[in-house]
Scaffold this motif. Sequence first.
Motif, PDB file in Angstrom:
ATOM      1  N   ASP A 663      -3.346  45.993  39.731  1.00 32.68           N
ATOM      2  CA  ASP A 663      -3.797  44.670  40.179  1.00 32.68           C
ATOM      3  C   ASP A 663      -3.420  43.574  39.189  1.00 32.68           C
ATOM      4  O   ASP A 663      -3.227  42.424  39.580  1.00 32.68           O
ATOM      5  CB  ASP A 663      -5.294  44.660  40.505  1.00 32.68           C
ATOM      6  N   HIS A 664      -3.263  43.898  37.903  1.00 30.13           N
ATOM      7  CA  HIS A 664      -2.831  42.877  36.940  1.00 30.13           C
ATOM      8  C   HIS A 664      -1.370  42.497  37.156  1.00 30.13           C
ATOM      9  O   HIS A 664      -0.979  41.373  36.833  1.00 30.13           O
ATOM     10  CB  HIS A 664      -3.061  43.360  35.509  1.00 30.13           C
ATOM     11  N   PHE A 665      -0.565  43.387  37.708  1.00 31.48           N
ATOM     12  CA  PHE A 665       0.807  43.038  38.097  1.00 31.48           C
ATOM     13  C   PHE A 665       0.812  42.102  39.304  1.00 31.48           C
ATOM     14  O   PHE A 665       1.825  41.479  39.601  1.00 31.48           O
ATOM     15  CB  PHE A 665       1.611  44.291  38.430  1.00 31.48           C
ATOM     16  N   GLY A 666      -0.304  42.035  40.021  1.00 35.01           N
ATOM     17  CA  GLY A 666      -0.357  41.205  41.219  1.00 35.01           C
ATOM     18  C   GLY A 666      -0.005  41.964  42.477  1.00 35.01           C
ATOM     19  O   GLY A 666       0.153  41.353  43.539  1.00 35.01           O
ATOM     20  N   ILE A 667       0.133  43.280  42.384  1.00 28.68           N
ATOM     21  CA  ILE A 667       0.454  44.069  43.576  1.00 28.68           C
ATOM     22  C   ILE A 667      -0.683  43.972  44.584  1.00 28.68           C
ATOM     23  O   ILE A 667      -0.456  43.948  45.799  1.00 28.68           O
ATOM     24  CB  ILE A 667       0.738  45.531  43.179  1.00 28.68           C
ATOM     25  N   THR A 668      -1.906  43.926  44.082  1.00 27.88           N
ATOM     26  CA  THR A 668      -3.076  43.699  44.927  1.00 27.88           C
ATOM     27  C   THR A 668      -3.950  42.639  44.263  1.00 27.88           C
ATOM     28  O   THR A 668      -3.713  42.243  43.123  1.00 27.88           O
ATOM     29  CB  THR A 668      -3.911  44.983  45.109  1.00 27.88           C
ATOM     30  N   GLU A 669      -4.967  42.230  44.972  1.00 30.99           N
ATOM     31  CA  GLU A 669      -5.967  41.354  44.373  1.00 30.99           C
ATOM     32  C   GLU A 669      -6.769  42.144  43.340  1.00 30.99           C
ATOM     33  O   GLU A 669      -6.829  43.379  43.385  1.00 30.99           O
ATOM     34  CB  GLU A 669      -6.892  40.807  45.460  1.00 30.99           C
ATOM     35  N   PRO A 670      -7.398  41.456  42.377  1.00 31.85           N
ATOM     36  CA  PRO A 670      -8.209  42.178  41.379  1.00 31.85           C
ATOM     37  C   PRO A 670      -9.264  43.049  42.046  1.00 31.85           C
ATOM     38  O   PRO A 670      -9.970  42.620  42.961  1.00 31.85           O
ATOM     39  CB  PRO A 670      -8.846  41.040  40.568  1.00 31.85           C
ATOM     40  N   GLY A 671      -9.347  44.290  41.595  1.00 31.83           N
ATOM     41  CA  GLY A 671     -10.317  45.222  42.146  1.00 31.83           C
ATOM     42  C   GLY A 671      -9.859  45.972  43.370  1.00 31.83           C
ATOM     43  O   GLY A 671     -10.581  46.838  43.866  1.00 31.83           O
ATOM     44  N   ALA A 672      -8.650  45.679  43.858  1.00 32.49           N
ATOM     45  CA  ALA A 672      -8.165  46.318  45.088  1.00 32.49           C
ATOM     46  C   ALA A 672      -6.976  47.237  44.825  1.00 32.49           C
ATOM     47  O   ALA A 672      -6.181  47.493  45.728  1.00 32.49           O
ATOM     48  CB  ALA A 672      -7.789  45.255  46.115  1.00 32.49           C
ATOM     49  N   ALA A 673      -6.854  47.739  43.607  1.00 30.33           N
ATOM     50  CA  ALA A 673      -5.737  48.632  43.306  1.00 30.33           C
ATOM     51  C   ALA A 673      -5.756  49.870  44.194  1.00 30.33           C
ATOM     52  O   ALA A 673      -4.705  50.461  44.468  1.00 30.33           O
ATOM     53  CB  ALA A 673      -5.778  49.031  41.826  1.00 30.33           C
ATOM     54  N   TRP A 674      -6.936  50.259  44.646  1.00 28.93           N
ATOM     55  CA  TRP A 674      -7.040  51.432  45.515  1.00 28.93           C
ATOM     56  C   TRP A 674      -6.201  51.274  46.784  1.00 28.93           C
ATOM     57  O   TRP A 674      -5.719  52.265  47.346  1.00 28.93           O
ATOM     58  CB  TRP A 674      -8.503  51.682  45.884  1.00 28.93           C
ATOM     59  N   GLN A 675      -6.017  50.030  47.246  1.00 30.74           N
ATOM     60  CA  GLN A 675      -5.227  49.817  48.456  1.00 30.74           C
ATOM     61  C   GLN A 675      -3.780  50.249  48.243  1.00 30.74           C
ATOM     62  O   GLN A 675      -3.176  50.904  49.104  1.00 30.74           O
ATOM     63  CB  GLN A 675      -5.279  48.346  48.854  1.00 30.74           C
ATOM     64  N   ALA A 676      -3.208  49.878  47.092  1.00 27.25           N
ATOM     65  CA  ALA A 676      -1.822  50.267  46.807  1.00 27.25           C
ATOM     66  C   ALA A 676      -1.693  51.772  46.656  1.00 27.25           C
ATOM     67  O   ALA A 676      -0.670  52.365  47.033  1.00 27.25           O
ATOM     68  CB  ALA A 676      -1.340  49.559  45.542  1.00 27.25           C
ATOM     69  N   VAL A 677      -2.732  52.413  46.118  1.00 23.05           N
ATOM     70  CA  VAL A 677      -2.701  53.871  45.968  1.00 23.05           C
ATOM     71  C   VAL A 677      -2.798  54.544  47.327  1.00 23.05           C
ATOM     72  O   VAL A 677      -2.023  55.459  47.652  1.00 23.05           O
ATOM     73  CB  VAL A 677      -3.839  54.332  45.033  1.00 23.05           C
ATOM     74  N   GLU A 678      -3.737  54.096  48.143  1.00 22.45           N
ATOM     75  CA  GLU A 678      -3.910  54.727  49.458  1.00 22.45           C
ATOM     76  C   GLU A 678      -2.714  54.483  50.369  1.00 22.45           C
ATOM     77  O   GLU A 678      -2.338  55.360  51.161  1.00 22.45           O
ATOM     78  CB  GLU A 678      -5.179  54.182  50.127  1.00 22.45           C
ATOM     79  N   ASP A 679      -2.098  53.305  50.264  1.00 23.35           N
ATOM     80  CA  ASP A 679      -0.966  52.977  51.135  1.00 23.35           C
ATOM     81  C   ASP A 679       0.356  53.515  50.600  1.00 23.35           C
ATOM     82  O   ASP A 679       1.418  53.241  51.184  1.00 23.35           O
ATOM     83  CB  ASP A 679      -0.846  51.457  51.284  1.00 23.35           C
ATOM     84  N   ASP A 680       0.318  54.259  49.500  1.00 19.69           N
ATOM     85  CA  ASP A 680       1.527  54.836  48.884  1.00 19.69           C
ATOM     86  C   ASP A 680       2.552  53.768  48.511  1.00 19.69           C
ATOM     87  O   ASP A 680       3.761  54.007  48.541  1.00 19.69           O
ATOM     88  CB  ASP A 680       2.169  55.871  49.819  1.00 19.69           C
ATOM     89  N   VAL A 681       2.075  52.594  48.150  1.00 17.84           N
ATOM     90  CA  VAL A 681       2.985  51.542  47.681  1.00 17.84           C
ATOM     91  C   VAL A 681       3.705  51.983  46.417  1.00 17.84           C
ATOM     92  O   VAL A 681       4.874  51.649  46.204  1.00 17.84           O
ATOM     93  CB  VAL A 681       2.192  50.233  47.427  1.00 17.84           C
ATOM     94  N   ILE A 682       3.034  52.778  45.571  1.00 16.09           N
ATOM     95  CA  ILE A 682       3.556  53.094  44.242  1.00 16.09           C
ATOM     96  C   ILE A 682       4.423  54.350  44.218  1.00 16.09           C
ATOM     97  O   ILE A 682       4.970  54.702  43.172  1.00 16.09           O
ATOM     98  CB  ILE A 682       2.396  53.255  43.243  1.00 16.09           C
ATOM     99  N   THR A 683       4.568  55.032  45.336  1.00 19.57           N
ATOM    100  CA  THR A 683       5.377  56.253  45.356  1.00 19.57           C
ATOM    101  C   THR A 683       6.864  55.915  45.404  1.00 19.57           C
ATOM    102  O   THR A 683       7.256  54.764  45.602  1.00 19.57           O
ATOM    103  CB  THR A 683       5.006  57.119  46.563  1.00 19.57           C
ATOM    104  N   ARG A 684       7.703  56.924  45.245  1.00 16.94           N
ATOM    105  CA  ARG A 684       9.156  56.714  45.288  1.00 16.94           C
ATOM    106  C   ARG A 684       9.588  56.080  46.598  1.00 16.94           C
ATOM    107  O   ARG A 684      10.516  55.274  46.625  1.00 16.94           O
ATOM    108  CB  ARG A 684       9.897  58.045  45.114  1.00 16.94           C
ATOM    109  N   GLU A 685       8.935  56.429  47.671  1.00 14.11           N
ATOM    110  CA  GLU A 685       9.295  55.902  48.981  1.00 14.11           C
ATOM    111  C   GLU A 685       8.518  54.631  49.321  1.00 14.11           C
ATOM    112  O   GLU A 685       8.706  54.054  50.398  1.00 14.11           O
ATOM    113  CB  GLU A 685       9.036  56.956  50.068  1.00 14.11           C
ATOM    114  N   GLY A 686       7.649  54.193  48.433  1.00 16.79           N
ATOM    115  CA  GLY A 686       6.822  53.035  48.704  1.00 16.79           C
ATOM    116  C   GLY A 686       7.560  51.728  48.511  1.00 16.79           C
ATOM    117  O   GLY A 686       8.730  51.682  48.120  1.00 16.79           O
ATOM    118  N   ARG A 687       6.835  50.637  48.793  1.00 22.76           N
ATOM    119  CA  ARG A 687       7.451  49.320  48.698  1.00 22.76           C
ATOM    120  C   ARG A 687       7.751  48.918  47.263  1.00 22.76           C
ATOM    121  O   ARG A 687       8.657  48.136  47.011  1.00 22.76           O
ATOM    122  CB  ARG A 687       6.541  48.278  49.366  1.00 22.76           C
TER     123      ARG A 687
END
Length: 752
Positions: A663-687
């Motif tokens: 969330d400090h990178f701005g990928i999500t709003e503060p406190g919502a890092a779980w969204q990027a994890v659940e949506d697989d944003v951070i995986t090799r195939e993610g956005r």
Amino acid sequence: MGGVPSRLRPACPPLPSGLRAPLRVHGGDLRRGVPASGAARTGGTGTPPGRHRTSRDRPGRPRGPAGGAGRPPPDPPRGARRVTRRQRPARRLRGASSGSAARLGRARPAPWRRRGPRADPVRTRARHVRRNPRPLHGRRRPLSAASRSVYETAARLGVPLWLHVGHNLSPVSAVDTCTWRHIDVIARTHPDLTIICGHGGWPWVLETVAVCQRHPNVYLEFSTYRARHMALPGSGWEPLFAYGRTTIRDKVLFGSVEWAHGRSVGELAEEVASLDLPSSTVRRWLHDNAAAALTVPAGHESPGALAGRGGRCDPSRPPDAGARRPRRHRGRHAVAPLRQEPAMTTPIFVLGGEQSDFRDSWTTGGGGLHDLMAYTVAGALERTRLDPAAVQTAHVTNFAGEVFNHQAQLGGFVNRLYPEWADLPTSRHEAACASGSIGVLAAMAELQAGRYDCALVVGAEIMRHVGGQTAARRMGIAAWHEREVTDDRLPWPGQFSDIADAYAERHGLAYPHLARIAEVNLGNAKRNPRAQTRSWTFEPGAFTCDDTLNPVVAGMLRKQDCGRITDGAAAVVLAGEPFARRWARERGIALSSVARVRGWGHRGAPILLAEKLRLGATQKYLFPHLRRAITDAYARAGLAGPGDLDVIETHDCFTITEYVAIDHFGITEPGAAWQAVEDDVITREGRLPVNPSGGLIGLGHPVGATGVRMVLDAQRQVTGTAGDYQIDGATTAATLNIGGSFTTVVGFVIGT
């Protein structure tokens, strides 16, 4: 103003401090808005301000109506008749014969008799220049001696030079007076001159783009053309839109010309902002590239800069009001507003480097820090195809050589690697886990200062020869030992479990999200041939709350949440632009394909974790200084946010470290890092893949080498040389290196 009524005084606002307006050579006229100094400002010793020195101002010759150096006569009464030079009779020398009357040079008219605004130095300069040979007028060709003197003067003064490039419609000049061919020669013969190709070189746009790619000192400007017309099929501007968002997006300038279109600057800038271009590219075209070329001071914003962020050109609006969302992250993955930082005006190139195998134990075979450094440095020189003599300075990064190896003064190890390095300037840097990035920053500073052209940064650590508990306690020296290190728990698992508790108290935190980060990074490491854990296997349930397969280490953190220290080294070779240009030319590659540091951010905080948490208690982000370091890097690189990134290599000494970074990178709003994890944003195939190398959890963590390794992996990603863990199409990568409990934070943006 010498009696001139205020309502008649010309409006000539001063340029912002540090802003250098370009010399402008257009159809033969040299117009300049550069603040002069000394004699250049006044036109010569004894010449009044606002007037250029002429032949009448030579010593010993009369000047002014009185013929002396006294003050000019007072202003005439209102309505006094203007007397032109044609009406003034010539005077004769006393005693001269009528047949050979020696005429005095015509006396300078009184101030109220001069034509035009009497106190406008810019117009006065323009009139003076028009009486002299014009650099690109008539037979004065762009490559003539007269023109070369202009180029040399502009280069010496550090002033960008605007040249009319493309079709010339002047009736006294050839149609092809100055084209891309001339610019190619001028840029090659005057490498210190910043050239702005006016009008984009149309209709030779593709050729002009190629020249911009070839020469780092050449920019392309298109102010005379309407952006909405340029986007039409068959306009001839297709190459600009094809390459202006990729290889030359740092070279395109938008200059506003209200008089040509009858539109305000804001309207013209908004036409550019409405084009089908990424928001970061629009901002570069409208503001950042010009700021780099003209050295605009930090904090100076133009109306075009506001339009570049997608908002109306209204100075009363906040800088980020109405900002367009980046394309890669829509919906809930939003980008927070950025703080403006000056763009990097001196590029630093990453030529390449080497990394040791982080699975190897160097003490098992009797090796030490010297042998590890020698192996890695030799590999870096081999991969960059450089002779040792090419390196002019070296920086060693190491965290705990004194504690783990009883060894200090590590710069001396570098001095004995090659005979050419016996007296090489060397230094050693320590900032806990951020030591490597601090060494890179120090090398960049030396290159940007012009001290050296080529620098080596090597980080090395040997830590596996002691037991895990012993190593963990020795690493506690990066905390405040008397106040934060106790005997009842391990220093760093305890500190980062406190960070997890603080995050959970503020935003909530579920362990499966931390476990997913560990699973992703350990899975990525299997593709990395240098990863410490590439051959590890895990039982089903190893990434759950199973106390047997994944036992608790401290607080919420379990075994798989922890990165492993190891033996390892990484080295990179950095270079300034002149050296990198020669290096690329000798190897037959384009300079635009060489990775460069496009931006950086560096912040610090009090050493006590409790103080850091207290500073962020009332702020939007848990660690405000961490957010500022990231946005500093974005701003210096000209990025709008994470939507302009293709890959991230971030610190993950523990899973909570990466979770906070999301969330400090701005990928999500503060406190919502779980969204990027659940949506697989951070995986090799993610956005936005995070840690495709495996990160510290999967690849390993030789503490003093980690920051250097991150820069090397970013360089590999943007140059397509990462091998099996390559992210397809990556051109822009970010790194984040953290020392201590977020005490030292450093980020880089690496791109091509």
